[in-house]
Design a protein around this motif. Structure first.
Motif, PDB file in Angstrom:
ATOM      1  N   ALA A 196       2.509 -30.475  78.776  1.00 43.18           N
ATOM      2  CA  ALA A 196       1.841 -31.169  79.872  1.00 43.18           C
ATOM      3  C   ALA A 196       2.653 -31.029  81.160  1.00 43.18           C
ATOM      4  CB  ALA A 196       1.642 -32.639  79.525  1.00 43.18           C
ATOM      5  N   ASP A 197       3.957 -31.112  81.047  1.00 41.06           N
ATOM      6  CA  ASP A 197       4.837 -30.962  82.204  1.00 41.06           C
ATOM      7  C   ASP A 197       4.839 -29.513  82.697  1.00 41.06           C
ATOM      8  OD1 ASP A 197       6.837 -31.066  84.100  1.00 41.06           O
ATOM      9  OD2 ASP A 197       8.415 -31.699  82.732  1.00 41.06           O
ATOM     10  N   ARG A 198       5.069 -28.571  81.785  1.00 40.59           N
ATOM     11  CA  ARG A 198       5.232 -27.162  82.173  1.00 40.59           C
ATOM     12  C   ARG A 198       3.931 -26.538  82.660  1.00 40.59           C
ATOM     13  NH1 ARG A 198       4.816 -23.110  78.375  1.00 40.59           N
ATOM     14  NH2 ARG A 198       5.364 -24.603  76.728  1.00 40.59           N
ATOM     15  N   LEU A 199       2.823 -26.831  82.006  1.00 43.70           N
ATOM     16  CA  LEU A 199       1.558 -26.173  82.329  1.00 43.70           C
ATOM     17  C   LEU A 199       0.737 -26.922  83.361  1.00 43.70           C
ATOM     18  CD1 LEU A 199       0.422 -25.077  78.748  1.00 43.70           C
ATOM     19  CD2 LEU A 199       1.724 -23.753  80.432  1.00 43.70           C
ATOM     20  N   LEU A 200       0.863 -28.255  83.391  1.00 46.82           N
ATOM     21  CA  LEU A 200      -0.013 -29.053  84.244  1.00 46.82           C
ATOM     22  C   LEU A 200       0.736 -29.834  85.315  1.00 46.82           C
ATOM     23  CD1 LEU A 200      -2.295 -30.554  81.427  1.00 46.82           C
ATOM     24  CD2 LEU A 200      -2.696 -28.480  82.772  1.00 46.82           C
ATOM     25  N   GLY A 201       2.063 -29.879  85.222  1.00 47.99           N
ATOM     26  CA  GLY A 201       2.833 -30.649  86.187  1.00 47.99           C
ATOM     27  C   GLY A 201       2.749 -32.143  85.988  1.00 47.99           C
ATOM     28  N   GLN A 233      -2.493 -38.000  66.882  1.00 47.62           N
ATOM     29  CA  GLN A 233      -2.673 -38.262  68.307  1.00 47.62           C
ATOM     30  C   GLN A 233      -1.872 -37.277  69.157  1.00 47.62           C
ATOM     31  OE1 GLN A 233      -4.969 -40.449  69.092  1.00 47.62           O
ATOM     32  NE2 GLN A 233      -5.194 -41.374  67.063  1.00 47.62           N
ATOM     33  N   ALA A 234      -0.697 -36.884  68.678  1.00 50.57           N
ATOM     34  CA  ALA A 234       0.096 -35.883  69.396  1.00 50.57           C
ATOM     35  C   ALA A 234      -0.664 -34.566  69.499  1.00 50.57           C
ATOM     36  CB  ALA A 234       1.443 -35.683  68.706  1.00 50.57           C
ATOM     37  N   HIS A 235      -1.365 -34.185  68.427  1.00 44.79           N
ATOM     38  CA  HIS A 235      -2.156 -32.949  68.466  1.00 44.79           C
ATOM     39  C   HIS A 235      -3.406 -33.107  69.316  1.00 44.79           C
ATOM     40  CE1 HIS A 235       0.086 -30.216  65.916  1.00 44.79           C
ATOM     41  NE2 HIS A 235       0.389 -31.251  65.175  1.00 44.79           N
ATOM     42  N   LEU A 236      -3.974 -34.299  69.339  1.00 56.53           N
ATOM     43  CA  LEU A 236      -5.097 -34.556  70.254  1.00 56.53           C
ATOM     44  C   LEU A 236      -4.631 -34.369  71.695  1.00 56.53           C
ATOM     45  CD1 LEU A 236      -7.909 -35.541  71.038  1.00 56.53           C
ATOM     46  CD2 LEU A 236      -7.124 -37.891  70.638  1.00 56.53           C
ATOM     47  N   LEU A 237      -3.465 -34.889  72.025  1.00 54.44           N
ATOM     48  CA  LEU A 237      -2.904 -34.695  73.357  1.00 54.44           C
ATOM     49  C   LEU A 237      -2.666 -33.214  73.637  1.00 54.44           C
ATOM     50  CD1 LEU A 237      -1.602 -35.727  75.982  1.00 54.44           C
ATOM     51  CD2 LEU A 237       0.523 -36.075  74.665  1.00 54.44           C
ATOM     52  N   ASP A 238      -2.145 -32.481  72.669  1.00 50.39           N
ATOM     53  CA  ASP A 238      -1.879 -31.057  72.859  1.00 50.39           C
ATOM     54  C   ASP A 238      -3.172 -30.277  73.109  1.00 50.39           C
ATOM     55  OD1 ASP A 238       0.244 -29.330  73.188  1.00 50.39           O
ATOM     56  OD2 ASP A 238       0.479 -28.871  71.059  1.00 50.39           O
ATOM     57  N   CYS A 239      -4.242 -30.633  72.379  1.00 54.27           N
ATOM     58  CA  CYS A 239      -5.528 -29.977  72.611  1.00 54.27           C
ATOM     59  C   CYS A 239      -6.085 -30.339  73.988  1.00 54.27           C
ATOM     60  CB  CYS A 239      -6.526 -30.367  71.522  1.00 54.27           C
ATOM     61  SG  CYS A 239      -6.261 -29.548  69.937  1.00 54.27           S
ATOM     62  N   ALA A 240      -5.864 -31.576  74.419  1.00 55.78           N
ATOM     63  CA  ALA A 240      -6.292 -31.965  75.762  1.00 55.78           C
ATOM     64  C   ALA A 240      -5.552 -31.158  76.822  1.00 55.78           C
ATOM     65  CB  ALA A 240      -6.071 -33.465  75.970  1.00 55.78           C
ATOM     66  N   VAL A 241      -4.283 -30.856  76.574  1.00 57.68           N
ATOM     67  CA  VAL A 241      -3.522 -29.986  77.475  1.00 57.68           C
ATOM     68  C   VAL A 241      -4.127 -28.586  77.480  1.00 57.68           C
ATOM     69  CG1 VAL A 241      -1.274 -28.872  77.866  1.00 57.68           C
ATOM     70  CG2 VAL A 241      -1.380 -31.313  77.263  1.00 57.68           C
ATOM     71  N   ASP A 242      -4.481 -28.071  76.294  1.00 56.67           N
ATOM     72  CA  ASP A 242      -5.135 -26.761  76.214  1.00 56.67           C
ATOM     73  C   ASP A 242      -6.360 -26.711  77.122  1.00 56.67           C
ATOM     74  OD1 ASP A 242      -3.398 -25.719  74.279  1.00 56.67           O
ATOM     75  OD2 ASP A 242      -4.680 -26.325  72.606  1.00 56.67           O
ATOM     76  N   ALA A 243      -7.210 -27.721  77.001  1.00 53.10           N
ATOM     77  CA  ALA A 243      -8.466 -27.726  77.756  1.00 53.10           C
ATOM     78  C   ALA A 243      -8.216 -27.816  79.253  1.00 53.10           C
ATOM     79  CB  ALA A 243      -9.347 -28.885  77.291  1.00 53.10           C
ATOM     80  N   ALA A 244      -7.264 -28.661  79.664  1.00 51.40           N
ATOM     81  CA  ALA A 244      -6.967 -28.805  81.079  1.00 51.40           C
ATOM     82  C   ALA A 244      -6.352 -27.536  81.650  1.00 51.40           C
ATOM     83  CB  ALA A 244      -6.036 -29.995  81.299  1.00 51.40           C
ATOM     84  N   TYR A 245      -5.593 -26.822  80.848  1.00 49.05           N
ATOM     85  CA  TYR A 245      -5.008 -25.561  81.305  1.00 49.05           C
ATOM     86  C   TYR A 245      -6.076 -24.460  81.365  1.00 49.05           C
ATOM     87  CZ  TYR A 245      -1.650 -21.731  81.742  1.00 49.05           C
ATOM     88  OH  TYR A 245      -0.941 -20.632  82.179  1.00 49.05           O
ATOM     89  N   ARG A 246      -7.028 -24.520  80.436  1.00 50.58           N
ATOM     90  CA  ARG A 246      -8.129 -23.541  80.440  1.00 50.58           C
ATOM     91  C   ARG A 246      -8.987 -23.698  81.687  1.00 50.58           C
ATOM     92  NH1 ARG A 246     -12.944 -24.982  78.247  1.00 50.58           N
ATOM     93  NH2 ARG A 246     -11.957 -26.393  76.732  1.00 50.58           N
ATOM     94  N   ALA A 247      -9.308 -24.931  82.038  1.00 47.16           N
ATOM     95  CA  ALA A 247     -10.142 -25.206  83.215  1.00 47.16           C
ATOM     96  C   ALA A 247      -9.751 -26.582  83.746  1.00 47.16           C
ATOM     97  CB  ALA A 247     -11.625 -25.163  82.849  1.00 47.16           C
ATOM     98  N   ARG A 248      -8.897 -26.583  84.739  1.00 42.72           N
ATOM     99  CA  ARG A 248      -8.358 -27.841  85.248  1.00 42.72           C
ATOM    100  C   ARG A 248      -9.435 -28.608  86.007  1.00 42.72           C
ATOM    101  NH1 ARG A 248      -2.600 -28.949  86.804  1.00 42.72           N
ATOM    102  NH2 ARG A 248      -2.611 -30.929  87.956  1.00 42.72           N
TER     103      ARG A 248
END
Length: 396
Positions: free
Chosen positions: A146-151, A90-105
């Motif tokens: 999530a904090d550093r890239l997405l706030g 689940q931690a990696h699922l969250l990390d991939c979700a961060v990837d996607a949101a950073y790619r295209a918010r």
């Protein structure tokens, strides 16, 4: 955390055959008549994201803005109840979700990051932490990004995880063990803990962990990092896993960026070269051992991409690009969305007898059909395609 020590309560599963009943009235059909390849790596990453979200991500216990990923697909009612779960997946699922949101918010992606983090906290019952240092390090890394890239910040979650990771330090051994009270000091815990320490300002501790891997767990013949060592006694588990190379590369890359010391850059180059020589087939990342897990390859791809982005390592970039092309080429399609195999270098093919359920194994020979129901395998493919996109967007 060698795969024999995984804390996943999985059913005695089977690979997906040609047609599998997800529910009594619903059948899922897999086809090799794949759709036309999108040229844009961002579009490929987007399709991988859509596939995993549609198949795996569900609301947790009916609670609004609280979601997790089911461990298998198609998921039974029991699976969707999340009686079985896996913190580090689940931690990696969250990390991939961060990837996607950073790619295209987008609002949807931001909401997904929030709901997945809340799902992990809720399902963990006792808070953000547990007794496994690899688990906590992976979640700390995802939440920090999530904090550093997405706030997006979740109170003092990262601080609590950092405190537990720091408390796990054994000054006699000079590392953190696999779990609290354990005597096994393994790369899967030491590596991500070191990366987290580097990103959270504990460079001295991160450097000590990197030195431990380099001096205690590096095979001098192959240059690859071994699984772990039992202390006291010094008995080394010489298993070689893609996961271990990924976290070692990631840790040394963080130190190279933050300290500017050439020694860390040299270690990164040596580890990347060793992984390319020993853990790829025609340039494609392969499962490194009979008990290699689906997520292990994606973890290596993530940190190869980081080395390429931060240090300009062209070998690392080439491995990621080649692996991404292979994984995409060999995928199957389900309703126009990709389904990745355990082995990126082999086509996802159908069993000879539709309706049969080949035994699911954890190696590159997972089944003759190269199929998997595991969330981990599909996460690994998504993670790879996000890494490929990041490199392409940066011109690497």
């Amino acid at each position: 955390m060698g795969i024999s020590r995984r804390r996943v309560l999985l059913a005695t599963g089977a690979s997906i055959a040609l047609t599998v009943l997800a529910e009594p009235t619903q059948a899922v059909t897999i086809t090799r008549n794949v759709s036309a390849d999108p040229e844009d790596p961002g579009k490929r990453a987007d399709l991988a994201e859509q596939a995993l979200v549609q198949r795996h991500v569900r609301t947790l216990w009916g609670r609004p803005q609280t979601r997790l990923g089911t461990l298998v697909w198609p998921a039974s009612s029991l699976d969707q109840s999340f009686v079985r779960w896996c913190y580090w997946w689940q931690a990696h699922l969250l990390d991939c979700a961060v990837d996607a949101a950073y790619r295209a918010r987008t609002p949807e992606r931001i909401d997904r990051v929030i709901s997945l983090a809340r799902g992990i906290r809720t399902r963990n019952l006792t808070g953000w932490t547990n007794r496994y240092y690899d688990d906590m390090a992976w979640l700390a890394l995802a939440l920090e990004r999530a904090d550093r890239l997405l706030g997006i910040r979740f109170g003092d979650a990262v601080g609590k995880l950092k405190a537990d990771l720091m408390d796990g330090w054994n000054p006699v051994v000079g590392a953190v063990p696999w779990r609290s009270g354990d005597e096994y000091y393994n790369t899967p815990a030491i590596g991500p803990t070191g990366i987290a320490m580097a990103r959270l300002g504990e460079l001295s501790r991160a450097g000590q962990l990197a030195d431990f891997l380099h001096t205690r767990l590096r095979d001098t013949d192959s240059g690859l990092i071994l699984d772990g060592v039992h202390e006291p006694g010094g008995r080394v588990d010489r298993t070689v896993l893609t996961y271990c190379q990924g976290v070692a590369i990631g840790l040394e890359t963080e130190l190279a960026i933050r300290t500017g010391e050439s020694g860390h850059r040299q270690r990164v180059a040596a580890l990347v070269a060793a992984a390319g020589d020993g853990l790829t087939d025609a340039g494609v990342i392969v499962p490194a051992a009979g008990d290699d897990s689906g997520l292990f390859m994606g973890i290596l791809a993530r940190y190869l991409a980081q080395a390429a982005l931060a240090l300009g390592d062209t070998t690392a970039a080439n491995i990621v690009h080649t692996s991404a092309r292979a994984a995409w080429k060999h995928r199957a399609d389900v309703d126009g969305l990709p389904l990745f195999g355990v082995d990126w270098n082999r086509p996802v093919t159908m069993p000879e007898q539709p309706g049969t359920f080949p035994q699911l194994m954890r190696s590159s020979a997972a089944s003759s059909a190269n199929l998997s129901r595991d969330l981990s395998v599909q996460l690994s493919g998504w993670m790879l395609l996000e890494a490929d996109y990041q490199l392409t967007a940066a011109g690497r």
